[in-house]
Every structure is written in structure tokens, then in C-alpha cells.
Design a protein around this motif. Structure first.
Motif, PDB file in Angstrom:
ATOM      1  N   VAL A   1     -27.855 -38.254  -4.389  1.00 18.27           N
ATOM      2  CA  VAL A   1     -29.115 -39.039  -4.546  1.00 18.27           C
ATOM      3  C   VAL A   1     -29.318 -39.726  -3.133  1.00 18.27           C
TER       4      VAL A   1
ATOM      5  N   ARG B   1     -34.477 -34.825  -4.233  1.00 19.13           N
ATOM      6  CA  ARG B   1     -33.149 -35.643  -4.453  1.00 19.13           C
ATOM      7  C   ARG B   1     -33.530 -37.118  -3.906  1.00 19.13           C
TER       8      ARG B   1
ATOM      9  N   GLU C   1     -29.793 -39.875 -13.009  1.00 13.82           N
ATOM     10  CA  GLU C   1     -29.379 -39.715 -11.819  1.00 13.82           C
ATOM     11  C   GLU C   1     -29.794 -41.290 -10.903  1.00 13.82           C
TER      12      GLU C   1
ATOM     13  N   ARG D   1     -27.179 -43.517 -12.258  1.00 11.91           N
ATOM     14  CA  ARG D   1     -25.671 -43.232 -11.572  1.00 11.91           C
ATOM     15  C   ARG D   1     -25.932 -43.674 -10.153  1.00 11.91           C
ATOM     16  N   SER D   2     -26.863 -43.850  -9.437  1.00  8.45           N
ATOM     17  CA  SER D   2     -26.874 -44.371  -8.132  1.00  8.45           C
ATOM     18  C   SER D   2     -26.957 -45.737  -8.140  1.00  8.45           C
TER      19      SER D   2
ATOM     20  N   LEU E   1     -35.970 -36.822  -9.488  1.00  7.59           N
ATOM     21  CA  LEU E   1     -34.653 -37.306 -10.059  1.00  7.59           C
ATOM     22  C   LEU E   1     -34.825 -37.934 -11.490  1.00  7.59           C
TER      23      LEU E   1
ATOM     24  N   HIS F   1     -26.012 -32.627  -6.007  1.00  6.06           N
ATOM     25  CA  HIS F   1     -25.798 -33.873  -6.666  1.00  6.06           C
ATOM     26  C   HIS F   1     -25.908 -35.221  -6.032  1.00  6.06           C
TER      27      HIS F   1
END
Length: 318
Positions: A99, A121, A160, A163-164, A156, A97
Motif C-alpha cells: 500500500v 495501490r 487494505e 491493514r495499512s 484499494l 500487496h
């Protein structure tokens, strides 16, 4: 809160690290500058400038990747010519998970990172308007914090990426995400091209370049050559008048010295091959003349001849 590893915690990376740690994230920094690392280990990391003045204790700060946890976010913030070694060192840290965001000036670095870690990723990052420097060991200063942009390199998901991006937002950065990463990169690149080589060749700050008719002609011409290439490649530049966009960004950090100038002043290798030199390379592929970028690139390479060993020099284009 998130776990973050920043490989390349020099000027820009230290600003990221300080603000993220201050926001409550667990931040591990890696930097090859031994005096900077020692000062941070002993006294903490001080970040001054547009975001205020703070001193934080990072979770760890070292010259190499050593026994670090698999992070939620792994940032590769090295110079473009160091991304391969950074990506190799990052491989054991990349979890299911994690990134990975690679953030460099210029063109080409994300492809070289993807060749090592794969694209699944990986996110491409673009930042600008910081004018960051390390005025002394253990201290990072930045004149602004204008632009933070991210987009997926490969597969990605939007979730995701968001989220980053939220890790950055929670640390005080304004973030915009892009699906068109060519647009994202080139809207920043035309500013890099204008100011990086011109300041390095003249020793002037960004504001001094814009105030000096001769220097501004060089900077504008460098950018115009890059804009012509973007147009030929069909890349969208959604910034209105591109040259006014460049001047607008520059006017927000008039006292800044871009990293290429700072590196040359410290007798370090410059990123000319990925910025002004990249314009020359792209122009040759497309049959578009780029005489100003070629001249500026070779002036900087000539400057490197005075202080770098042959093995460290940027290859000449003449």
C-alpha cells in the motif's frame, strides 16, 4: 510486524519512522538532508515532543532508495514539488500487496503520484496538528499529533486501507479512514491555508497569529476564501463552523511553526503553490475572487527571490 519504507524522512517523516520503529516495525527511511542522514546512521534517530522522548535505530536510513525490500507500507512524505521524483524511485519497491500512501500538504500531489505509479495501490493521506521540525541533525520534534486520515485514491479495498491504518495505530497514532477523500483533504486544507502562508509572511507562530488581530484577519480571510471554493465545488466540510474548526486545531499547537515558515527560514523552496497558491488557481477556475491568498502567495514568492536560484523558484502568478 510490518515492513515500512518512508521516502521523505524529514521532520514529519522522521516522526513517523521513529514511532513505527519503536513499535517494532522494520522501518527504512530515505531523506535528502545529508547531515540528518549521517547523524541518524551514527547515533540513531531521536524523536521528542508530544509522544515522549526516544532514540531508535532504524533498519536503514539513506539519502537514496538503495536495495530496499518491498514493503507492506510505502509512505511518500516529501514536499509536494518532489513527489514525482519520489514516486519514480518507489516504483521498484511496489509489490502486489504494497500500500502506497502519499502524504503532502495542499492539493494536487496524489494525481501526480498516480500518473507515475498508477492508482491501484495508492492511498491519499492527510495529517495535521504535529508542528514537526528538525531542531538539529538526527533529531525530530513534534508539538502534537492530532490528525491522521487515509482514503483510497482508486481501487484499494477497505480491507487494505484498514491493514495499512493498523500499522499507524499500533505505533501510537489515532487514525480515521475516509471514503470521501475530497472531504478528508479539504477539512485539513482550510487549516493549511490559514496558517502556512500567514506564518511564513509574518514570522509568527500559529498561536501568535491567532493572538494578533491583524495577522488573524489575514489567516481567517485566507481560510474563508478556501471555504467558499469548497462550497462551490460541493465538497462536504463536516466540522461545524469551519473557522472555529481552524482555530481549534491551531490552539492545540500554538508554538508550532508550519513547514512553509521553517522552509523559508532555512532558505528552501516553499510549498506555496500547492497551498495558498492552489486557492488562487481553484478560484480562477470557478470565477471566485481570492485576493488575500493571492497577496500572501506573492509575498512568499518575493521572499524566495532573495535566496533561491531562478530554476528553484515557485512560478509567480502576477
Amino acid at each position: 510486524m510490518a515492513t515500512v519504507v518512508i521516502i521523505g524522512s524529514g521532520a514529519m517523516g522522521s516522526v513517523y519512522a521513529g514511532l513505527m520503529q519503536d513499535a517494532g516495525h522494520e522501518v527504512h527511511g530515505v531523506c535528502k538532508w545529508e547531515d540528518h542522514v549521517q547523524a541518524v546512521q551514527e547515533n540513531g534517530l531521536r524523536v521528542t515532543g508530544a509522544s515522549g522522548d526516544r532514540t531508535v535505530r532504524l533498519a536503514s536510513f539513506d539519502t537514496e532508495v538503495r536495495d530496499l525490500p518491498q514493503p507492506d507500507l510505502l509512505i511518500i512524505a516529501t514536499k509536494s514539488f518532489d513527489v514525482e521524483s519520489a514516486a519514480e524511485s518507489a516504483l521498484p519497491l511496489i509489490g502486489e500487496h504494497t500500500v502506497v500512501q502519499t502524504i503532502q500538504n495542499g492539493l494536487g500531489a496524489p494525481d501526480r503520484v498516480a500518473n507515475i505509479i498508477g492508482g491501484d495501490r495508492l492511498a491519499i493521506g492527510v495529517v495535521g496538528g504535529f508542528g514537526a521540525s528538525v531542531p538539529g541533525p538526527g533529531v525530530a520534534h513534534h508539538n502534537g499529533m492530532e490528525m491522521i486520515r487515509f482514503g483510497s485514491y482508486g481501487t484499494l479495498s477497505d480491507e487494505e486501507i484498514e491493514r495499512s491504518a493498523e500499522i499507524w495505530r499500533s505505533s501510537g497514532f489515532e487514525v480515521k479512514t475516509f471514503s470521501d477523500t475530497d472531504q478528508m483533504v479539504w477539512e485539513k486544507f482550510i487549516m493549511n491555508v490559514a496558517f502556512s502562508g500567514t506564518t511564513c509572511a509574518t514570522g509568527l507562530t500559529i498561536g501568535q497569529v491567532m493572538d494578533n488581530d491583524t495577522a488573524w484577519w489575514v489567516a481567517r480571510s485566507c481560510s474563508e476564501e478556501a471555504i467558499a471554493i469548497a462550497k462551490a465545488k460541493g465538497i462536504t466540510l463536516d466540522v461545524g463552523d469551519p473557522i472555529e474548526h481552524v482555530r481549534g486545531l491551531g490552539s492545540k499547537i500554538p508554538n508550532a511553526k508550519p513547514s512553509m515558515l521553517l522552509d523559508a527560514n532555512l532558505k528552501r523552496r516553499c510549498e506555496v503553490d500547492s497551498i495558498n497558491g492552489a486557492v488562487v488557481d481553484e478560484g480562477r477556475k470557478l470565477g471566485i475572487p481570492t485576493p488575500v491568498n493571492e497577496a500572501v502567495s506573492n509575498i512568499i514568492r518575493a521572499r524566495e527571490l532573495t535566496y533561491l536560484d531562478a530554476s528553484e523558484r515557485t512560478p509567480a502568478t502576477v
